[in-house]
Design an enzyme around this catalytic site. Structure first.
Site, mmCIF file in Angstrom:
data_model
loop_
_atom_site.group_PDB
_atom_site.id
_atom_site.type_symbol
_atom_site.label_atom_id
_atom_site.label_comp_id
_atom_site.label_asym_id
_atom_site.label_seq_id
_atom_site.Cartn_x
_atom_site.Cartn_y
_atom_site.Cartn_z
ATOM 1 N N GLY A 42 0.803 -1.220 0.000
ATOM 2 C CA GLY A 42 0.000 0.000 0.000
ATOM 3 C C GLY A 42 0.833 1.266 0.000
ATOM 4 O O GLY A 42 2.000 1.278 -0.419
ATOM 5 N N ALA A 116 -10.837 -4.197 -7.249
ATOM 6 C CA ALA A 116 -12.012 -4.915 -6.777
ATOM 7 C C ALA A 116 -13.221 -3.991 -6.781
ATOM 8 O O ALA A 116 -13.118 -2.821 -6.421
ATOM 9 C CB ALA A 116 -11.775 -5.436 -5.361
ATOM 10 N N GLU A 201 1.181 27.400 6.449
ATOM 11 C CA GLU A 201 0.080 26.670 7.090
ATOM 12 C C GLU A 201 -1.109 27.616 7.232
ATOM 13 O O GLU A 201 -0.962 28.737 7.719
ATOM 14 C CB GLU A 201 0.553 26.133 8.452
ATOM 15 C CG GLU A 201 -0.558 25.626 9.361
ATOM 16 C CD GLU A 201 -1.407 24.525 8.757
ATOM 17 O OE1 GLU A 201 -0.843 23.532 8.264
ATOM 18 O OE2 GLU A 201 -2.642 24.671 8.764
ATOM 19 N N VAL A 269 -1.611 18.949 1.973
ATOM 20 C CA VAL A 269 -2.711 19.559 2.720
ATOM 21 C C VAL A 269 -3.687 18.513 3.263
ATOM 22 O O VAL A 269 -4.845 18.824 3.531
ATOM 23 C CB VAL A 269 -3.470 20.596 1.849
ATOM 24 C CG1 VAL A 269 -2.581 21.795 1.587
ATOM 25 C CG2 VAL A 269 -3.958 19.975 0.542
ATOM 26 N N HIS A 443 21.716 3.855 32.330
ATOM 27 C CA HIS A 443 22.447 5.129 32.232
ATOM 28 C C HIS A 443 23.729 4.918 31.445
ATOM 29 O O HIS A 443 24.432 3.945 31.699
ATOM 30 C CB HIS A 443 22.779 5.661 33.618
ATOM 31 C CG HIS A 443 23.618 6.907 33.561
ATOM 32 N ND1 HIS A 443 23.075 8.139 33.255
ATOM 33 C CD2 HIS A 443 24.958 7.091 33.723
ATOM 34 C CE1 HIS A 443 24.050 9.047 33.258
ATOM 35 N NE2 HIS A 443 25.198 8.429 33.529
#
Ligand SMILES: Cc1cc2nc3c(=O)[nH]c(=O)nc-3n(C[C@H](O)[C@H](O)[C@H](O)COP(=O)(O)OP(=O)(O)OC[C@H]3O[C@@H](n4cnc5c(N)ncnc54)[C@H](O)[C@@H]3O)c2cc1C
Length: 467
Positions: A42, A116, A201, A269, A443
């Site tokens: 996909g 399909a 934006e 967008v 750590h």
């Protein structure tokens, strides 16, 4: 229903949702087919998650090579072979999509090649053949939304698919229309590869859905890296001329219009669900005004034997949400007590540093009526981040005041997407900030920043002054 069906389950679409559903259904002993008209894997594998992450990695290596001078490592002049870059990315995609084909074979999922289209509620046509099935899973995904006035030619005006092919030379001036996740990932790639990038934006804020403090920090870092950001700005029209694409920009607050020239314009967008050609009318399944095929928590549409998953089922349009819904649909069909009941679905912007979050933002928590406490630990106080030359950003934890219950974690920083695994598990397990603070983290690691953000909630972080 006495008639023998060709398949127990027929999945339409082989994206992350579809292939997860098909494989899980086959694992559970069902007879499964998956129809795919374009490519296995996909959008995510072919023109989404995977190729963008490859391009981001390449861009980050270029930036890292520059920053290596800080510790005394210098290279000769940088020389990017763009044909090789594009080929390398395509090779990764090929390997992964081939892998999906191999998994289908290994699990005995029948791969039907073609588009399909429903004939009736139990029959679909794929190419010139028809197949019947007891259950269907619609996993047809989404496609880029269009913007009037900006016609995508995939050369100079591109959508995310066109933007994945880096032109030679790298465009000097690039406009990204849309300040969401996809827009910023591409802006980061092009910026690292040498373009002068401007992001516009329409809304007052970039990265909708993320925590306001995290977005503020993220925007500051992106600007520091050289990306120009203009909010409350829209692109009205674009005209291709000899010297580049002339784009008319408009400040939506003042109405002021300017024209700027770019070598490449990316239209990012948003995305629209995709049901064209599917002939869902033949089934009676509901399609919303915006084109989604809604489903209940068991992923069933209003027609109980027809399931809907992934981008086509609704927001957020994310691969891991599609995968989970695919597994749920397959398990429900196999009679398992499955349900989509995730506490939280993580979101990530894979820039460097990354912006990643899971659970409620501070504002969402307040809107839901929680009394909230927060704890913030800056990456600049992390020894590990210093060794990685990655001290921009922070971990912010949102916690319910009285119970100490963890509500959300918001990270701007290196490997934030990986740090999110711990936070997601903590949310699913209903952990408190104390649970995280009491867990020994290795750590020096970036994960310690999550621990110290939990400590900061109680004003007990060790490596910062607690205010
Ligand atoms: C540039 C970009 C970057 C992204 N990065 C990320 C990321 O980093 N992380 C993340 O979680 N998400 C990311 N996403 C989103 C992610 O790709 C989608 O959420 C995910 O692919 C959705 O999966 P899906 O299975 O619902 O559908 P899709 O992946 O869209 O797959 C649907 C498939 O169905 C096929 N199909 C459609 N109609 C038919 C039909 N009638 N017959 C047969 N086949 C049909 C299509 O060809 C397609 O292959 C990104 C998206 C883009 C565009």
């Amino acid at each position: 229903m006495t008639k023998q069906m060709d398949f127990d389950v027929l999945v339409i679409g082989a994206g992350p949702g579809g292939y997860h559903a098909a494989i899980r259904a086959a694992q559970l002993g069902l007879k499964v087919a998956c129809a795919e008209r374009e490519y296995l894997g996909g959008v995510c594998l072919n023109v989404g998650c995977i190729p963008t992450k490859a391009m981001l990695h390449a861009g980050e290596q270029i930036a890292a090579a520059r920053h290596a001078a800080d510790f005394g490592l210098t290279f000769g002049e940088q020389n990017l072979n763009i044909a090789k870059l594009n080929g390398w990315k395509d090779g990764i995609v090929k390997k992964l999509t081939g892998g999906v084909g191999a998994l289908f074979k290994a699990n005995k999922v029948t791969h039907l090649i073609g588009e399909a289209s429903f004939v009736d509620p139990h029959t679909v046509k794929v190419g010139d053949k028809t197949y019947t099935a007891s259950n269907f899973i619609i996993a047809t995904g989404s496609e880029p939304a269009k913007l009037p006035g900006l016609d995508v030619d995939q050369q100079v005006i591109v959508d995310s698919t066109g933007a994945l092919v880096m032109p030679d030379p790298v465009p000097a001036r690039m406009l990204c229309v849309g300040g969401g996740v996809i827009g910023f990932e591409f802006s980061h790639v092009y910026n690292n590869m040498g373009s002068k990038v401007k992001v516009i934006e329409f809304l007052p804020n970039i990265i909708p859905g993320a925590d306001a403090d995290a977005v503020k920090e993220f925007a500051k870092i992106m600007k520091k890296q050289g990306i120009e950001i203009a909010t409350e700005t829209k692109a009205n029209r674009a005209e291709k001329k000899n010297d580049g694409v002339h784009v008319e920009l408009e400040n939506v607050k003042t109405g002021e219009k300017t024209t700027e020239v770019f070598d490449r314009v990316l239209v990012a967008v948003g995305r629209r669900p995709r049901t064209d050609g599917l002939n869902l009318q033949a089934t009676g399944a509901t399609v919303t005004d915006r084109g989604f095929v809604p489903a209940n928590t068991r992923q069933q549409t209003n027609v109980p034997h027809i399931y809907s998953i992934g981008d086509v089922a609704g927001n957020p349009m994310l691969a891991h949400k599609a995968m989970k819904e695919g597994l749920v649909a397959a398990e429900v069909i196999a009679g398992k007590p499955a349900e989509q009941d995730a506490v939280a679905i993580p979101g990530v912007v894979y820039t460097s540093p990354e912006l990643a979050w899971v659970g409620l933002t501070e504002q969402e928590a307040r809107d839901k009526g929680y009394e909230v406490k927060t704890g913030v630990f800056p990456m600049s106080a992390s020894g590990r981040a210093m060794t990685l030359q990655a001290t921009d950003g922070f971990v912010k934890m949102v916690v319910e005041k009285d119970t100490d219950l963890l509500l959300g974690v918001h990270i701007v920083g290196p490997h934030a997407s990986d740090l999110l695994g711990e936070a997601g598990l903590a949310l699913e397990m209903a952990a408190t900030a104390s649970d995280i603070a009491l867990t020994i983290h290795a750590h020096p690691t970036l994960g310690e920043a999550v621990l110290e953000a939990a400590e900061a909630v109680h004003k007990q972080a060790i490596h910062i002054m607690n205010r």
